[in-house]
Design an enzyme around this catalytic site. Structure first.
Site, short mmCIF file in Angstrom:
data_model
loop_
_atom_site.label_atom_id
_atom_site.label_comp_id
_atom_site.label_asym_id
_atom_site.label_seq_id
_atom_site.Cartn_x
_atom_site.Cartn_y
_atom_site.Cartn_z
N LYS A 143 33.38 34.69 52.89
CA LYS A 143 33.96 33.33 52.89
C LYS A 143 35.13 33.19 53.85
O LYS A 143 35.18 32.26 54.65
CB LYS A 143 34.56 33.03 51.51
CG LYS A 143 33.70 32.38 50.53
CD LYS A 143 34.45 31.90 49.31
CE LYS A 143 35.43 32.71 48.60
NZ LYS A 143 35.77 33.85 48.13
N ARG A 195 37.51 27.19 41.74
CA ARG A 195 36.89 28.41 41.24
C ARG A 195 36.32 28.23 39.84
O ARG A 195 35.79 29.16 39.26
CB ARG A 195 37.93 29.53 41.21
CG ARG A 195 37.79 30.52 42.35
CD ARG A 195 38.92 31.52 42.21
NE ARG A 195 38.60 32.80 42.78
CZ ARG A 195 38.85 33.13 44.03
NH1 ARG A 195 39.34 32.27 44.87
NH2 ARG A 195 38.57 34.35 44.45
N ARG A 252 37.18 47.55 52.26
CA ARG A 252 37.78 46.55 53.16
C ARG A 252 39.22 46.91 53.54
O ARG A 252 40.00 47.38 52.72
CB ARG A 252 37.77 45.19 52.45
CG ARG A 252 38.41 44.07 53.26
CD ARG A 252 38.02 42.73 52.74
NE ARG A 252 38.65 42.40 51.47
CZ ARG A 252 38.52 41.23 50.86
NH1 ARG A 252 37.76 40.29 51.40
NH2 ARG A 252 39.12 41.00 49.70
N ARG A 266 44.04 45.67 50.36
CA ARG A 266 44.56 44.76 49.33
C ARG A 266 44.62 45.48 47.99
O ARG A 266 43.72 46.22 47.65
CB ARG A 266 43.67 43.52 49.23
CG ARG A 266 44.17 42.35 50.06
CD ARG A 266 43.18 41.23 50.16
NE ARG A 266 42.69 40.75 48.86
CZ ARG A 266 41.88 39.69 48.71
NH1 ARG A 266 41.47 39.02 49.78
NH2 ARG A 266 41.48 39.32 47.52
N ARG A 280 36.83 40.71 39.11
CA ARG A 280 36.67 39.53 39.99
C ARG A 280 35.21 39.09 40.03
O ARG A 280 34.92 37.88 40.03
CB ARG A 280 37.16 39.87 41.40
CG ARG A 280 38.69 39.90 41.49
CD ARG A 280 39.18 40.73 42.66
NE ARG A 280 38.82 40.22 43.96
CZ ARG A 280 38.84 40.95 45.08
NH1 ARG A 280 39.17 42.24 45.03
NH2 ARG A 280 38.52 40.41 46.24
P1 ADP Z 1 38.37 36.94 46.73
O1 ADP Z 1 37.54 35.69 46.87
O2 ADP Z 1 37.96 38.02 47.66
O3 ADP Z 1 38.47 37.44 45.30
P2 ADP Z 1 40.90 35.47 47.20
O4 ADP Z 1 41.89 35.85 48.23
O5 ADP Z 1 40.19 34.17 47.34
O6 ADP Z 1 39.87 36.68 47.15
O7 ADP Z 1 41.59 35.48 45.76
C1 ADP Z 1 42.35 36.58 45.31
C2 ADP Z 1 42.88 36.30 43.91
O8 ADP Z 1 43.76 35.16 43.94
C3 ADP Z 1 41.82 35.95 42.87
O9 ADP Z 1 41.23 37.09 42.30
C4 ADP Z 1 42.66 35.15 41.86
O10 ADP Z 1 43.43 36.03 41.04
C5 ADP Z 1 43.63 34.38 42.75
N1 ADP Z 1 43.07 33.06 43.10
C6 ADP Z 1 42.66 32.64 44.33
N2 ADP Z 1 42.18 31.38 44.29
C7 ADP Z 1 42.28 30.98 42.98
C8 ADP Z 1 41.93 29.80 42.27
N3 ADP Z 1 41.36 28.75 42.89
N4 ADP Z 1 42.20 29.75 40.95
C9 ADP Z 1 42.77 30.78 40.30
N5 ADP Z 1 43.09 31.94 40.90
C10 ADP Z 1 42.86 32.05 42.23
#
Ligand code: ADP
Ligand code: ZN
Length: 211
Positions: free
Chosen positions: A13, A88, A122, A153, A164
């Site tokens: 993404k 999400r 990663r 990360r 996740r």
């Molecule tokens: P990935 O899609 O690889 O898990 P992201 O960088 O999008 O990574 O998100 C990392 C973390 O940030 C998520 O696991 C969550 O804890 C938090 N997060 C990101 N976007 C949201 C969201 N829309 N609602 C709630 N938590 C979020």
């Protein structure tokens, strides 16, 4: 044009989002990046978000939705935005509908068997955000694009990744239905091929609306 990107963690993404925003001039908004920035700067939001992110859980909806609402109200979003990692769950999607209009949802399908290895291997550039996989780095510790330092990360470990992926399946995957019902979904498939291959498919679709 306002676009939402959907896909499991590790589906690519973020990489697609960067490529789309570069080509079409849409603002790339990643809620994950916003949280990581807040953690780095030690803000109140960062402090709150950290425990959830480290556990692979969602940061509470009220906080997340308010951050996005304020960000979308800024002038640079008037020409269109690209949301990466938001919404999400259906609650967030309903909230988003309340303060903005989504024109297109790009859903990246991917074989989930690939994701654990992708995420745990990663490495991300601290400076430009480009991501790599250890298998193709040949021991390199700096970014090919900008020379920045690569890091792993904290949430890219087996335990947190498992959480996740479970959260994605339970809470985020239903959004595929949600945007299908609204008639705005575009499906594509992530592969092990370079990101440019998937981007060619995505761009062919976006060229119908933009440019
Ligand atoms: P990935 O899609 O690889 O898990 P992201 O960088 O999008 O990574 O998100 C990392 C973390 O940030 C998520 O696991 C969550 O804890 C938090 N997060 C990101 N976007 C949201 C969201 N829309 N609602 C709630 N938590 C979020
Ligand atoms: Zn870099």
């Amino acid at each position: 044009m306002n676009i939402v990107l959907l896909g499991a963690p590790g589906s690519g993404k973020g990489t697609q989002a960067s490529m789309i925003s570069e080509r079409y001039g849409l603002v790339h908004i990643s809620t994950g990046d916003i949280f990581r920035e807040n953690i780095k700067n030690g803000t109140e939001i960062g402090l709150l978000a950290k425990s959830y992110i480290d556990a692979g859980k969602l940061v509470p909806d009220e906080v997340t939705c308010e951050i996005v609402r304020q960000r979308l109200a800024k002038d640079d979003c008037k020409k269109g935005y690209l949301l990466d990692g938001f919404p999400r769950n259906t609650y967030q999607a309903d909230q988003l509908d309340g303060f903005s209009k989504v024109d297109l949802c790009i859903n990246i399908n991917i074989d989930h068997a690939l994701l654990m290895n992708r995420l745990c291997g990663r490495r991300v550039c601290r400076d430009c955000g480009e991501s790599y996989h250890v298998d193709t780095l040949n021991g390199a510790t700096t970014c090919k694009k900008c020379g920045g330092e690569l890091y792993q990360r904290r949430d890219d470990n087996p335990e947190t990744v498992a959480s996740r992926l479970a959260v994605y399946n339970e809470q985020t995957a239903p959004l595929i239905d949600y945007y299908t019902k609204k008639g705005v979904i575009f499906h594509c498939t992530g592969t092990e091929a370079p990101a440019s291959v998937l981007f060619a498919t995505v761009a062919a679709e976006l060229d119908k609306y933009l440019k």
